[in-house]
Design an enzyme around this catalytic site. Structure first.
Site, PDB file in Angstrom:
ATOM      1  N   HIS A 271      11.275  -2.988  -7.056  1.00 23.66           N
ATOM      2  CA  HIS A 271      10.869  -3.740  -6.161  1.00 23.66           C
ATOM      3  C   HIS A 271      10.746  -4.948  -6.189  1.00 23.66           C
ATOM      4  CE1 HIS A 271       7.307  -5.321  -4.095  1.00 23.66           C
ATOM      5  NE2 HIS A 271       6.407  -4.230  -3.849  1.00 23.66           N
TER       6      HIS A 271
ATOM      7  N   GLU B 272      12.406  -2.578   2.404  1.00 22.03           N
ATOM      8  CA  GLU B 272      11.480  -3.958   2.171  1.00 22.03           C
ATOM      9  C   GLU B 272      11.411  -5.190   2.273  1.00 22.03           C
ATOM     10  OE1 GLU B 272       7.449  -2.284   0.441  1.00 22.03           O
ATOM     11  OE2 GLU B 272       8.661  -2.501  -1.203  1.00 22.03           O
TER      12      GLU B 272
HETATM   13  P1  PGA Z   1       1.800  -5.354   1.787  1.00 22.98           P
HETATM   14  O1  PGA Z   1       2.964  -4.775  -0.054  1.00 22.98           O
HETATM   15  O2  PGA Z   1       2.097  -4.449   2.790  1.00 22.98           O
HETATM   16  O3  PGA Z   1       1.216  -5.255   0.909  1.00 22.98           O
HETATM   17  O4  PGA Z   1       2.575  -6.494   1.882  1.00 22.98           O
HETATM   18  C1  PGA Z   1       4.387  -3.808   0.615  1.00 22.98           C
HETATM   19  C2  PGA Z   1       4.877  -3.820  -0.847  1.00 22.98           C
HETATM   20  O5  PGA Z   1       4.627  -4.661  -2.333  1.00 22.98           O
HETATM   21  O6  PGA Z   1       5.373  -2.674  -1.307  1.00 22.98           O
END
Ligand code: PGA
Length: 249
Positions: free
Chosen positions: A93, A165
């Site tokens: 992440h 992401e």
């Molecule tokens: P968010 O986070 O939906 O709050 O942007 C997504 C993530 O960190 O995986």
């Protein structure tokens, strides 16, 4: 195939709050088209396992140590994660990459340890705003995918979900466009195809995450090649998350 919906609670929800959340979620969840994977903090996995047994919900951890055992103060091993009830683990992440300085080679070790324990990995990849502005998105994605899964056998890809992401979209309220998502998914699948086979690229599970909410989730799920979504903030309120989950087709 069912759409994958992942909830990343991050550093939120005590065991008691997780229990209350899951009891409500299970009683009102009604959508056979999706597979929910809830990732609470480590400390909530035990109670979450107890509550979600015999329910359609699967559990994941948010991180895992990169060593198997030993002098690793504060770390939690893949074996510990598995016996605590998680079937999945999030690795790479961007909050871990940035704040805890995790690089692709550490992430690679985490993935290998986790797969050895029979866990499935949710590998997060994505470019920063500076990289996006410098038109380096494709290059960054290829490098992250390549280095994080180095040494994996093709059959192990069945236990891998790649989450696109973009760092600039996480917790910022800025969501990627359908075009951004489709491009990233294409690049990720192509990299897997080049490393393994056409089939591997096609069969890979790819999800999108970053500022998803009840308004944009349904729309972004329609992006070509997307098999699911990963929610942070929007998963914390059980009513909001239930609404999202029950609506997705
Ligand atoms: P968010 O986070 O939906 O709050 O942007 C997504 C993530 O960190 O995986």
């Amino acid at each position: 195939m069912k759409k994958i919906i992942i909830a990343n609670f991050k550093m939120n929800q005590t065991p008691a709050q997780t229990k209350e959340y899951l009891v409500k979620f299970i009683s009102r969840f009604a959508n056979d088209n999706i597979q929910p994977i809830i990732c609470p903090p480590f400390t909530s996995l035990g109670i979450a396992q107890f509550i979600t047994e015999c329910s359609p919900i699967k559990l994941g951890a948010q991180n895992v140590g990169d060593e198997e055992r030993g002098s690793q103060t504060g770390e939690v091993s893949a074996e510990m994660v598995r016996v605590s009830g998680a079937e999945y683990v999030i690795v790479g992440h961007s909050e871990r990459r940035v704040k805890f300085k995790e690089n692709n080679s550490v992430i690679n070790k985490k993935i290998k340890n986790s797969l050895k324990q029979g866990l499935k990995c949710i590998l997060c990849v994505g470019e920063s705003l500076a990289e996006k502005t410098a038109l380096k998105t494709n290059e960054v994605l290829k490098k992250q995918v390549n280095e994080c899964i180095k040494g994996l056998y093709e059959n192990e890809l069945e236990s891998l979900i790649i989450a696109y992401e973009p760092v600039w979209a996480i917790g910022t309220g800025h969501t990627a466009t359908i075009k951004d998502v489709e491009n990233a998914v294409k690049v990720i699948r192509k990299e897997i195809e080049d490393l393994y086979s056409e089939k591997a690229g096609r069969d890979l599970t790819v999800v999108y995450g970053g500022s998803l909410n009840s308004i944009n989730a349904q729309r972004l799920m329609q992006a070509k090649g997307v098999d699911g979504e990963l929610f942070g903030g929007a998963s914390l309120d059980v009513d909001v998350f239930l609404e999202i989950c029950n609506k997705i087709r």
